[in-house]
Design a protein around this motif. Structure first.
Motif: not given
Length: 462
Positions: A47, A51, A70, A296, A298, A300-302
Motif C-alpha cells: 500500500a 502511494a 486497484l 482513494m 495516496s 488514504t493509502l498511507r
C-alpha cells in the motif's frame, strides 16, 4: 527486490483495451494501470509502495474495481516504465513465473473475508492459490481474454454473488458425504432464489483445481475465433457437452444428482463489508469501510497502511463493493481502528449516504462518458433514501458495476440521466425498466425519494 518481468514485456501481450499492470491504456486523465490483487489482499508495504508510485508517476488517485483490484489513474506520459518497475519490485505482479501473459489471467474472485468468515463452509485460501498458480503457469492460457474470470465461493456470509463469471464454484454440504463439495456453473452466478438457474453439477474440493483447468482448456478447445467469454461458447455448445468434454480431459468424476440441482446458495449480506464483525477464531474482528465512490488518494493509502501495521497480524483487503477491509483486528484496538477509518474519510456504517451510490470514472476521466458521474453521485448521495442503492453510469458499458443495481442512472448528456429500475421481469437484461428520462440530479433525487410508490406504467420525459 528483483523481479522476473520488465515493462517491455507489455509488447508480448495481445492488443486489448483492458488495462493491466503491464498494459497501461490511455484515458482523458492520463494512463490507466490496473493492479490485480490475489484475493484482494494488499500488504502494508505494498500500500505504501502504491502511494509513492502514484504521487511520483501518476495523479495520486487510485480506484477500487468491482473485482477487488486497484486501478491507478493519471499515469504520466514517459513515466510508464518507472511505474511498472516499482510495482513489480513491490511484488504486485504475477509471482513465480516469467510469462508475460500471466498478469492478464489472474482473475479469481473470492470473498474478502476468505479464511476469516465464521459462516464459511470451506476455507478457500489454498484453493485460490492453486487456481492462480495454474492460470499463470499454463502458456496456452495466453489466448484467454483479460476479462475471462473465475469465482471461488467458500459459503462466506460476505460474498459478492451477483457478479457473473465465466466459471463459478460454490461450496455446498452434501447429505451423503462428510466432505464439502463445490457446485459449479458456466457464465453466470450461483443460484440463490428459486427463479435462478440451478447448479449444473459438483466436484470434490480436492478435484476442483484440476477440473477448473480442464474447463478452461475445454473453452479454448471449442471456442470459435471470436468467442472471448464462456457465454459466447454457450451459444454453440450445450453446458452438458462442455462439462462432458472437461470430464474426459481431466479424469475428474463430476457428481450429478437432484440434491445438487435443487441446491440454492444461502443469501449473502453485503452490509457486512462495513463495520466490525467477529471472525471464525471467536476473538478478533474484521473491520470494513467505504471510501467515497471507491476512490482513494495516496494519503488514504498511507493511512490504511499505518492501520495495518499498527494491528498485529492484520491484513488489508479490497472488496468487489469498491470498499476496503482490515482483518484480524484485536478487540482492544477496535474503537481506535474505526475512528481512524472515519478520520480518513471512509464510511463505516451502512446508514452513511456514500454507501448508497457507485459511479464510473465519468467525463473527467473517460471520453465515452456523457456526464461527470463522480461529481453527480456525490451530489445525489445525500438525497438517496436508505437503503436504496443507485449506480451512475456515464455510458451503457457499465464499468463500475458488473451486476445490475436496483436503480441505475444512465447519462444521456452532461448532468442529465435516464433512470432505470430493476423490478421488471420482462427485462432480464440491461439496466432494467426505464421509469424516467432526461432527469437532472435534483429531479432524480425527487423520483428516488418517491421510490416506495409503485413505478408508473410509462416512462416520462423531464
Amino acid at each position: 527486490m528483483s523481479h522476473a518481468f520488465h515493462s517491455s514485456d507489455a509488447s508480448a501481450l495481445r492488443p486489448s483495451a483492458c488495462p493491466g499492470l503491464l498494459r497501461i491504456v490511455p484515458a482523458l486523465d492520463g494512463g490507466i494501470c490496473r493492479v490485480k490483487l490475489a484475493g484482494g489482499e494488499l500488504s502494508a508495504m505494498q500500500a505504501l509502495a502504491i502511494a509513492n508510485v502514484i504521487d511520483e508517476h501518476a495523479s495520486g488517485i487510485v480506484d477500487i474495481t468491482n473485482r477487488a483490484n486497484l486501478q491507478l489513474r493519471g499515469v504520466k506520459r514517459g513515466h510508464e516504465d518507472a511505474l511498472v518497475a516499482a510495482l513489480l519490485d513491490a511484488g504486485l505482479g504475477p509471482q513465480n513465473t516469467g510469462h508475460a501473459f500471466a498478469d492478464d489471467v489472474r482473475n479469481v474472485m473470492t470473498s474478502p473475508v476468505a479464511g476469516r468468515d465464521a459462516n464459511a463452509l470451506f476455507d478457500t485460501t489454498v484453493l485460490t492459490r492453486d487456481l492462480l498458480t495454474l492460470l499463470q503457469s499454463d502458456t496456452r492460457f495466453a489466448a484467454l481474454s483479460p476479462k475471462f474470470s473465475l469465482m471461488l465461493d467458500g459459503g462466506e456470509r460476505l460474498m459478492m454473488l451477483d457478479h457473473p463469471h465465466d466459471i463459478w464454484f460454490s461450496a455446498l454440504p452434501h447429505p451423503e458425504r462428510s466432505d464439502v463439495l463445490f457446485a459449479f456453473g458456466l457464465a453466470g452466478c450461483p443460484p440463490v432464489v428459486a427463479e435462478h438457474e440451478s447448479a449444473f453439477a459438483a466436484v470434490a474440493a480436492s478435484d476442483l483445481a484440476t477440473f477448473a483447468r480442464a474447463l478452461v482448456h475445454t473453452f479454448l478447445d471449442l471456442a470459435a475465433p471470436d468467442d472471448t467469454r464462456m457465454r459466447d461458447l454457450l451459444t454453440a455448445h450445450s453446458a452438458q457437452s462442455i462439462v462432458t468434454h472437461a470430464e474426459r480431459k481431466s479424469g475428474v468424476h463430476v457428481l450429478r444428482d437432484a440434491s445438487i440441482q435443487h441446491w440454492r446458495r444461502e443469501p449473502a449480506d453485503a452490509s457486512r463489508r462495513l463495520g466490525a464483525h467477529r471472525q471464525n477464531d471467536g476473538e478478533r474482528r474484521h473491520v470494513g469501510a467505504q471510501p467515497a465512490l471507491g476512490r482513494m488518494t495516496s494519503a488514504t493509502l498511507r493511512g490504511l497502511a499505518e492501520l495495518a501495521r499498527g494491528n498485529e497480524r492484520a491484513t488489508l483487503r479490497m472488496t468487489p463493493w469498491q470498499s476496503v477491509l482490515l482483518t484480524d483486528i484485536d478487540t482492544t484496538n477496535l474503537d481506535a481502528t474505526l475512528h481512524t477509518l472515519e478520520a480518513l474519510g471512509l464510511a463505516t456504517t451502512a446508514d452513511h449516504p456514500l454507501t448508497r451510490v457507485i459511479a464510473c470514472a465519468g467525463s473527467t476521466g473517460c471520453a465515452k462518458s456523457h456526464a461527470d458521474t463522480k461529481a453527480d453521485a456525490l451530489k445525489l448521495a445525500a438525497h438517496v433514501p436508505d437503503p436504496t442503492q443507485v449506480h451512475l453510469s456515464g455510458c451503457p458499458r457499465s464499468c463500475a458495476a458488473a451486476h445490475r443495481a436496483p436503480y441505475t442512472l444512465l447519462a444521456v448528456a452532461d448532468g442529465h440521466y435516464d433512470l432505470y429500475h430493476t423490478h421488471d421481469p420482462r427485462d432480464p437484461n440491461g439496466f432494467g425498466r426505464c421509469i424516467a428520462r432526461g432527469l437532472t440530479i435534483d429531479e432524480a433525487a425527487d423520483v428516488l425519494q418517491a421510490s416506495a410508490l409503485p413505478p408508473t406504467d410509462e416512462p416520462f420525459d423531464a
